[in-house]
Design an enzyme around this catalytic site. Sequence first.
Site: not given
Lengths: 723, 246, 220
Positions: A129, A133, A419
Amino acid sequence: MQKDQLKIDYGYNNIEFNQFIEQHPVIPKGTLQLKSRGSLYYWYYALSVNVPNRVVYLCKAYIGKKNSLSSFELALLTLKNKYKKSNKKTILEDKVPDVPLDKKWSEHKFNMKLVNPANKRKYTVIVVGTGLAGASAAASMAELGYNVLAFSYHESPRRAHSIAAQGGINAAKNYQNDGDSTYRLFYDTIKGGDYRAREANVYRLAELSGNIIDQCVAQGVPFAREYGGHLDNRSFGGAQVSRTFYARGQTGQQLLLGAYSALIRQMNLKNVQFFPRHDMIDLVTIDGAAKGIITRNLLTGEIKSFPAHAVILATGGYGNVFYLSTNAMASNVTASWRAHKKGAFFANPCYTQIHPTCIPVSSDHQSKLTLMSESLRNDGRVWVPKKKNDTRLPSQISENERDYYLERLYPSFGNLVPRDVASRRAKEMCDQGYGVGETKLAVYLDFKDVIERNGSQWVSEKYGNLFDMYKQITGQNPYENPMMIYPAVHYTMGGLWVDYNLMSNMPGLHVIGEANFSDHGANRLGASALMQGLADGYFVIPYTIGNYLANQSSDLDIEHPNYAECVQENRDSIKTLLNISGTRTVDDLHKELGKIMWDNVGMSRSKKSLETALELIPKLKSNFWNNIKIPGLNNEFNPELEKAGRLIDFIELGELMALDALNREESCGGHFREEHQTEENEAKRDDDNYAYVAAWEYTKSQHVLHKEKLKFENVKLATRSYK
Amino acid sequence: MKINLKVWRQSNNLKGQFEEHYIENVSEDMSFFEMLDMLNNTLIEQNHEPIAFDHDCREGICGTCGVVINGKAHGPLKGVTTCQLHMRSFEDGDTLVVEPWRAPSFSIIKDLVVDRTAFDRIMESGGYVSVKTGGAPDANAIPIFKEDADQAFDSATCIGCGACVAACKNSSAMLFVGAKINQYAQLPQGQVEHPSRVRNMVTQMDEEGFGSCTNTGACEAECPKEISVENIIKLNKEYLKHSLGK
Amino acid sequence: MRFLFSSIGKKIQIAISGIFLCIFLLFHLGNNVALFFGSDTFNQMVAVLESIKPIIRVMEFSLLAILLLHISNAIYLTRQNKEKMLSKYQGGLLNDASSVNSRTMVLTGTAILAFLIFHLSYIWYSYQIHEHSDHGDTYYSILTQNKFGFLGHRLTAILYIVSIALIGSHLKHGFESALKTFGILKKSKLGFIYNLSILFWLIIPLGFIIIILCIQFNII
């Protein structure tokens, strides 16, 4: 006879072996054997009884002594360690140093072992990935000198979904002189997370937040500035100070491009090898430690193993388990889930964040949901008609027929409640029949008052791009008619369990960014996701990886049979998938899973709904294995095959989410259990029984729960109130 | 709505061709890609190969998507990526000719999917500021004029989708390169490497086989982020300056 | 000087040579304006130029070199770009954003080259052999005679006017494009140069056309 002689040549001694077996009763009876692969020989231990994994690989065989050990002695040592490990009981150690909160990270950094600069390039680290990050981690580790292999299923690191973050990134810089501090950011994050995060990790995140801004500015990220030339800030939900740095509505994009530039710089220097359009489909473990990954090349279908000394997963969240979410179409849980199946614990899977201001679903064909920035609630007023099933146009509903329910229920916070609260109330209204629009699954967000007060020019300057986006997607003009909004899945706080070093319970497997569970507890505050991804990647993992690698030998047995076996297993399972040739398409089944998840494990959950989910998901799973239809072949660009592999992991994850939600008999943050609420329908935590991280271990038969007790030494647990 | 779709089909190294599909029950509220999703679902059910197309965020920011619809990159609307294009932009009964980006530097992987890694290689040749993690001074240590920061941002909004190349009759990547060069040119942080960055990125751009700019301005008109051709003019200037001043 | 061979370098070469050619046109028109002051003035002016022939020859060769540089680079880049265009859209590429003259530079350029050859082979050539002839022709009468290739001839005049209009179209995009290639922004301090564009695409061609019309209608 020839074999026996060979064994003796490689240092075998029968007496020594028998003594060894007597001394170590845990080791089951068996014989030490030599096997040849190519021109080389290897030591194996073969058990006398016929059980799975009867033959265990030990080490390479050599003649004479290296490091004063003959290969026979080394084989015995390895054998001994193997059984020692397998008998060790799993205890979740958070590895947080026992010093005051503000000293923890500096103390820990000092105590960590270092790898000699000349030795660093002998260590290969895999980063899966390349979003915020992953890219920042790969770049920083390559700068240090490690040999880094980076993988992405995208064609370029710049496509990662970190790019879609709109609002900003928090940092305790206190440039506004409004009393911000590391401690305040720490406190806000712990409280916002409803006291379900690990104190030490969150404090470290707050400590590092300032460095991130420095780093990004130095990389040329064009943050918004004031006329004096200094950085501008704005306020965000859940905080009383102004600490959010932003680059118009595209902060995520600019930060990702910053991390991407750092990464390509290292690619140019040949310190990072980047593998685009490679999907990680499995983790290779050797003796319980992560030692590499298996990938599928999405263009050619080639399945290949990549050995490494350590593996870092930066593979994002799993919001797409709900089919409809604000995540990108390809976002998936596969890397995390396959690592989980190899032994990494999955923590708090039930914590999902539902964002209240998204554009509602318009039809069955909807493929994804689009987020409208939270900042809209600063000036928009949320309402529904007072009459149930009111089909009139909003302009025909007079002021006294409207129910501004958030202002009614929360007089002091009004439309700006957090939220989770705003989302749940919207759902409640729609469930009771007050919803609007064709699907009745939406509420109004009205800007009439602010347009009357300040003019549409003012509104357009502040929210122009959001209004345009709304118009583009819905075809409605929000300057004339109120917007319709509905909550949507946005972020997942849960993820693979990690300790203070961001290493999972499996040695060598590190998890960073949204893929781990560590920093947001049960609810994430706005503008904190970017902060966490970059803190992990730039400033935590480059240190902690050294601590792990310093204890590892730089020799990597790239011919270990586990690699080839794992490749074969995955080839077989893809073959199985392609051979099913049923009648249901991947999207069909994914939609079905999404509906089960949203209805039963969505915004509010009950024992009944969760049990329903646990009943339905296994049926869906068997439907998948019997009925899935995947066109095309493996050895070509085949998006349907990619999606199918991801879907089965989502299905299995969905089951675990329901299980985790069922286990957590309390309401906290994004996890709301209908059984556990106050008289005013607010979430009711149970700190006595559930102040722990639920880390789930995968076993063949069932999921086993491990608990990491959360210690709150610096903040006092209190009930959140927004009345 | 009913839509007549003429879509480009091409797989591994074979010569491609158009394939026609007649689609009924298209809703105006569908996005263009949702219409393709629906078609693909039908194709799979009928044992046909689905149409491959690149897409990911479907919010107009990741830059993954992009097809040419009736000769216009990202479709008929200005400043909108393909994923944000909705069917209400078309008329009932319209014929849509859908093609991939066509440029020699972007080879076709399958159907509408192209390989844009040439962009990454250009970026690799200099699209960064060489700063090590952790060594940065305080973010407010160097004040930057708001106008400069805003201009840098305007250039930085490029999503790298490749529409500029696709729309250019010469398949030139000058707008892409110009935007990146100018982002750094506006900021004090990018200055030390600026001359070599300009030279290296232009050299790499030429090596990748992108065409030259003839200032027709088609790139600006088709750019979903509406990046100005001023970036190209500035790139010319910087290149001239730093090639002569070497 | 490796940069001269990069794509931008090639364009800079085209731009510089183009600007020189523009400036030449300015001189050319300046000379032709002498036509308005009667045939004697014109003949005298040409005679003066004849008298400094060595200098004129050097200038002519420089101009030729500049022209060749302009054309060769243009051909090189066009050929390269043509390769990129081979694979363009079957469905047609709609570029309503770009101007017609920007997309037709190669066409107008080629037409202008043809015109140039035509122009030189009649008028310039006639002037060159003039000193060896004894027909009592003046430069003025050669120019304005009613014979194919000269400006008194109706069809030739039309051909000239069309060609000059094409030069205008070529220069409209060419001059501004050259400024862009030099990196001059409209809003910068040097931006005023863009205003000169009208001189090259409108005023100069118009000047030539007026002269031709005047010859046609015997005003001069």
